[in-house]
Design a protein around this motif. Structure first.
Motif, mmCIF file in Angstrom:
data_model
loop_
_atom_site.group_PDB
_atom_site.id
_atom_site.type_symbol
_atom_site.label_atom_id
_atom_site.label_comp_id
_atom_site.label_asym_id
_atom_site.label_seq_id
_atom_site.Cartn_x
_atom_site.Cartn_y
_atom_site.Cartn_z
ATOM 1 N N ILE A 80 0.801 -1.235 0.000
ATOM 2 C CA ILE A 80 0.000 0.000 0.000
ATOM 3 C C ILE A 80 0.827 1.276 0.000
ATOM 4 O O ILE A 80 0.383 2.289 -0.504
ATOM 5 C CB ILE A 80 -0.967 0.084 1.205
ATOM 6 N N ILE A 81 2.021 1.223 0.582
ATOM 7 C CA ILE A 81 2.779 2.468 0.715
ATOM 8 C C ILE A 81 3.181 3.025 -0.663
ATOM 9 O O ILE A 81 3.446 4.210 -0.809
ATOM 10 C CB ILE A 81 3.978 2.281 1.666
ATOM 11 N N ARG A 92 -5.990 -0.512 1.674
ATOM 12 C CA ARG A 92 -5.868 0.023 3.043
ATOM 13 C C ARG A 92 -7.056 -0.461 3.886
ATOM 14 O O ARG A 92 -6.909 -0.797 5.048
ATOM 15 C CB ARG A 92 -5.800 1.549 2.975
ATOM 16 N N PHE A 229 2.431 -6.919 1.788
ATOM 17 C CA PHE A 229 2.093 -6.281 3.062
ATOM 18 C C PHE A 229 2.973 -6.824 4.188
ATOM 19 O O PHE A 229 3.429 -6.068 5.052
ATOM 20 C CB PHE A 229 0.604 -6.486 3.381
ATOM 21 N N GLY A 237 7.727 -1.193 10.462
ATOM 22 C CA GLY A 237 7.413 -1.257 11.891
ATOM 23 C C GLY A 237 8.577 -1.562 12.808
ATOM 24 O O GLY A 237 8.447 -1.440 14.022
ATOM 25 N N THR A 240 11.700 1.983 12.907
ATOM 26 C CA THR A 240 11.042 3.209 13.369
ATOM 27 C C THR A 240 10.724 3.111 14.868
ATOM 28 O O THR A 240 10.990 4.032 15.637
ATOM 29 C CB THR A 240 9.717 3.411 12.610
ATOM 30 N N THR A 241 10.156 1.965 15.273
ATOM 31 C CA THR A 241 9.745 1.815 16.667
ATOM 32 C C THR A 241 10.967 1.653 17.572
ATOM 33 O O THR A 241 11.019 2.222 18.673
ATOM 34 C CB THR A 241 8.778 0.611 16.803
ATOM 35 N N THR A 286 9.590 11.494 3.904
ATOM 36 C CA THR A 286 8.982 10.542 2.993
ATOM 37 C C THR A 286 9.024 11.153 1.591
ATOM 38 O O THR A 286 9.163 12.368 1.446
ATOM 39 C CB THR A 286 7.567 10.137 3.468
ATOM 40 N N SER A 338 4.850 13.310 12.551
ATOM 41 C CA SER A 338 5.808 12.200 12.661
ATOM 42 C C SER A 338 5.278 10.873 12.129
ATOM 43 O O SER A 338 6.052 9.993 11.782
ATOM 44 C CB SER A 338 6.253 12.037 14.108
ATOM 45 N N CYS A 346 0.352 6.693 9.053
ATOM 46 C CA CYS A 346 0.869 5.401 9.537
ATOM 47 C C CYS A 346 -0.227 4.475 10.078
ATOM 48 O O CYS A 346 -0.936 4.823 11.019
ATOM 49 C CB CYS A 346 1.900 5.654 10.626
ATOM 50 N N ALA A 352 2.580 1.447 17.618
ATOM 51 C CA ALA A 352 3.895 1.974 18.002
ATOM 52 C C ALA A 352 3.808 2.738 19.316
ATOM 53 O O ALA A 352 4.651 2.596 20.199
ATOM 54 C CB ALA A 352 4.432 2.883 16.896
ATOM 55 N N GLU A 355 3.381 0.169 22.115
ATOM 56 C CA GLU A 355 4.650 -0.517 22.394
ATOM 57 C C GLU A 355 5.554 0.389 23.214
ATOM 58 O O GLU A 355 6.163 -0.039 24.195
ATOM 59 C CB GLU A 355 5.380 -0.859 21.087
HETATM 60 C C1 HEM Z 1 7.559 5.212 15.827
HETATM 61 C C2 HEM Z 1 7.181 4.317 14.942
HETATM 62 C C3 HEM Z 1 6.676 4.643 13.560
HETATM 63 C C4 HEM Z 1 6.801 5.791 12.826
HETATM 64 C C5 HEM Z 1 7.513 7.087 13.220
HETATM 65 C C6 HEM Z 1 6.124 5.559 11.561
HETATM 66 C C7 HEM Z 1 6.000 6.498 10.561
HETATM 67 C C8 HEM Z 1 5.275 6.317 9.398
HETATM 68 C C9 HEM Z 1 5.067 7.331 8.385
HETATM 69 C C10 HEM Z 1 5.641 8.749 8.416
HETATM 70 C C11 HEM Z 1 4.266 6.797 7.418
HETATM 71 C C12 HEM Z 1 3.735 7.514 6.163
HETATM 72 C C13 HEM Z 1 4.636 7.278 4.979
HETATM 73 C C14 HEM Z 1 4.217 8.057 3.760
HETATM 74 O O1 HEM Z 1 3.348 8.930 3.823
HETATM 75 O O2 HEM Z 1 4.825 7.811 2.702
HETATM 76 C C15 HEM Z 1 3.989 5.429 7.801
HETATM 77 C C16 HEM Z 1 3.230 4.552 7.063
HETATM 78 C C17 HEM Z 1 3.023 3.239 7.433
HETATM 79 N N1 HEM Z 1 3.389 2.636 8.618
HETATM 80 FE FE1 HEM Z 1 4.405 3.485 10.146
HETATM 81 N N2 HEM Z 1 5.616 4.289 11.565
HETATM 82 C C18 HEM Z 1 5.917 3.690 12.769
HETATM 83 C C19 HEM Z 1 5.566 2.437 13.184
HETATM 84 C C20 HEM Z 1 4.841 1.530 12.457
HETATM 85 C C21 HEM Z 1 4.464 0.203 12.899
HETATM 86 C C22 HEM Z 1 4.772 -0.383 14.271
HETATM 87 C C23 HEM Z 1 3.813 -0.391 11.861
HETATM 88 C C24 HEM Z 1 3.211 -1.752 11.753
HETATM 89 C C25 HEM Z 1 3.673 -2.821 12.357
HETATM 90 C C26 HEM Z 1 3.749 0.584 10.786
HETATM 91 C C27 HEM Z 1 3.138 0.374 9.571
HETATM 92 C C28 HEM Z 1 2.971 1.328 8.588
HETATM 93 C C29 HEM Z 1 2.297 1.057 7.329
HETATM 94 C C30 HEM Z 1 1.678 -0.262 6.902
HETATM 95 C C31 HEM Z 1 2.321 2.261 6.609
HETATM 96 C C32 HEM Z 1 1.752 2.516 5.206
HETATM 97 C C33 HEM Z 1 0.375 3.122 5.306
HETATM 98 C C34 HEM Z 1 -0.202 3.465 3.935
HETATM 99 O O3 HEM Z 1 0.550 3.563 2.959
HETATM 100 O O4 HEM Z 1 -1.419 3.626 3.865
HETATM 101 N N3 HEM Z 1 4.377 1.729 11.177
HETATM 102 N N4 HEM Z 1 4.585 5.171 9.010
#
Ligand code: HEM
Length: 398
Positions: A80-81, A92, A229, A237, A240-241, A286, A338, A346, A352, A355
């Motif tokens: 999806i990203i 999504r 996925f 995940g 970042t975490t 990003t 963020s 996200c 996150a 956790e």
């Molecule tokens: C502190 C921890 C995290 C931060 C700072 C973070 C940050 C982000 C950001 C900024 C995006 C948007 C990216 C974009 O717009 O191109 C994103 C998307 C995403 N994140 Fe996180 N993330 C974190 C933890 C996690 C965790 C724990 C998971 C799952 C286990 C996760 C799964 C996803 C997924 C699946 C997307 C894509 C969503 C989409 O495209 O609709 N993230 N994350």
């Protein structure tokens, strides 16, 4: 600034914030290195780019993740990203079926048990690498549960995630890196294929089974969407975490009075996590591609240009975060970006946060304070993720 700022230079990597402040002040939309990308550094402009999916596409970057040298398709390119509306919305909604409050409630006691055990081990040691001993094992365990993989495989997760993330930036001379990335994709796919086949034979009470069961208007995820996925979960995940936990530990080590406040009043921990996410965003940027000639803040961006949306810069934008270079627990006002903004916000943000809360609750219950063994930090060499690669600390038990 007359020459282009190199976002990967050692000075920027050590401390990007003064450079980003200068860009916000003098050239808020400007070309930077590597590759002449257009950096967007002000909060409003970042929000505008992230919500204008018709002008700033996520799909352009999919090509970079699926280069010809792989000799096969990269599963994450199907995730999806790297999709724009309307395809993004369908997928999504499907994967969103497993990221529910009920999933979090189910996971919380298990995460607490892991965090308590790690905190107990921490206080038995005097000096540790916090990343290795605490920050990385917690998200690695959670991702392992999500993917349905055996705990013995967790030691490979960091390497897998690094290799997948490295694909987009590999240069023609990086022959060994390319071979390694190919091997990693095959290795991951082999393990995950095993999990998918097992679950298809007999669905259980786990997240991969929930993903297989998920339906929207009678449609389910295809095999390649499922695999994509699972790859994405590992890459998005894990680090970042882990970085959020390491950055929290750095702030607590540098501010012992905050450490004491968290222990006395653990209900402040969620607020502490929000300010850590703003103060040191672990997803620093990003990328998007312009679908047509367009402008941001009056600056012309040609069709096909790559835009680097600086979440780290937006987090210090003085128009939204007064005294943004200070860590202020009581800070009110704009939400940080963020976890992104708009349709790609996200999916794992609540996970996150949970956790991090559970991990910090376990930490403050056992540790009196932390002391950094060195001021020097070796930061991740990445355009989009920031965190210490190691964090040697001395532990003072309660
Ligand atoms: C502190 C921890 C995290 C931060 C700072 C973070 C940050 C982000 C950001 C900024 C995006 C948007 C990216 C974009 O717009 O191109 C994103 C998307 C995403 N994140 Fe996180 N993330 C974190 C933890 C996690 C965790 C724990 C998971 C799952 C286990 C996760 C799964 C996803 C997924 C699946 C997307 C894509 C969503 C989409 O495209 O609709 N993230 N994350």
């Amino acid at each position: 600034m007359s020459t282009r700022l190199n976002m990967l230079s050692p000075e920027v990597r050590d401390n990007p914030y003064p450079f980003l402040a200068e860009l916000r002040r003098t050239a808020p939309v400007v070309q930077v290195e590597p590759g002449g990308m257009w950096a967007v550094t002000r909060y409003e402009d970042a929000q505008y780019v992230l919500k204008s999916t018709h002008l700033f596409s996520s799909e352009g970057l999919r090509l970079a993740m699926d280069p010809a040298w792989l000799g096969r398709s990269n599963p994450i390119a199907e995730s999806i990203i790297f999709l724009d509306p309307p395809k993004h919305g369908r997928l999504r909604t499907l994967v969103g079926r497993v990221f529910t409050p009920a999933t979090l409630t189910r996971l919380e006691p298990r995460i607490r048990a892991v965090a308590d055990a790690l905190a107990t081990k921490l206080v038995e040691s005097r000096t540790v690498d916090f990343v290795d001993a605490f920050a990385m094992p917690i998200p690695a365990t959670v991702i392992g549960w999500f993917l349905g993989l055996d705990a013995s495989l967790q030691r490979h997760f960091k390497r897998w995630s690094n290799d997948i993330a490295a694909i987009g930036g590999a240069r023609p001379e990086d022959v060994e890196l390319m071979a390694q990335c190919r091997r990693t994709i095959e290795e991951m796919e082999q393990y995950l294929q095993g999990v998918l086949s097992d679950r298809r034979r007999s669905l259980g009470d786990d997240l991969v089974s929930d993903l297989i069961r998920a339906r929207v208007d009678g449609e389910s995820l295809t095999d390649s969407e499922l695999m994509g996925f699972l790859f994405l979960l590992l890459v998005s995940g894990l680090e970042t975490t882990a970085n959020l936990l390491s950055q929290s530990a750095r702030v607590l080590a540098m501010h012992p009075e905050l450490f004491a406040r968290m222990r006395e009043t653990p209900s402040l921990i969620p607020r502490f996590i929000e300010e850590t996410l703003r103060f040191e965003p672990t997803a620093t940027a990003t990328l998007r591609t312009c679908t047509e000639d367009t402008t941001v803040a009056g600056v012309h961006l040609p069709r096909g240009s790559t835009v680097l949306v600086s979440l780290a810069s937006a987090a210090r934008d003085e128009n939204h975060f007064p005294d943004g270079d200070s860590f202020i627990l009581e800070r009110e006002g704009s939400p940080s970006l963020s976890f992104g903004h708009g349709s790609h916000f996200c999916l794992g943000s609540m996970l996150a946060r949970m956790e991090a809360r559970v991990a910090l609750e376990a930490l403050v219950a056992k540790v009196h304070r932390l002391e950094l063994r060195t001021e020097q930090v070796d930061w991740t060499p990445s355009l989009t993720v920031r965190g210490p690669q190691t964090l040697p600390v001395e532990i003072f038990p309660l």
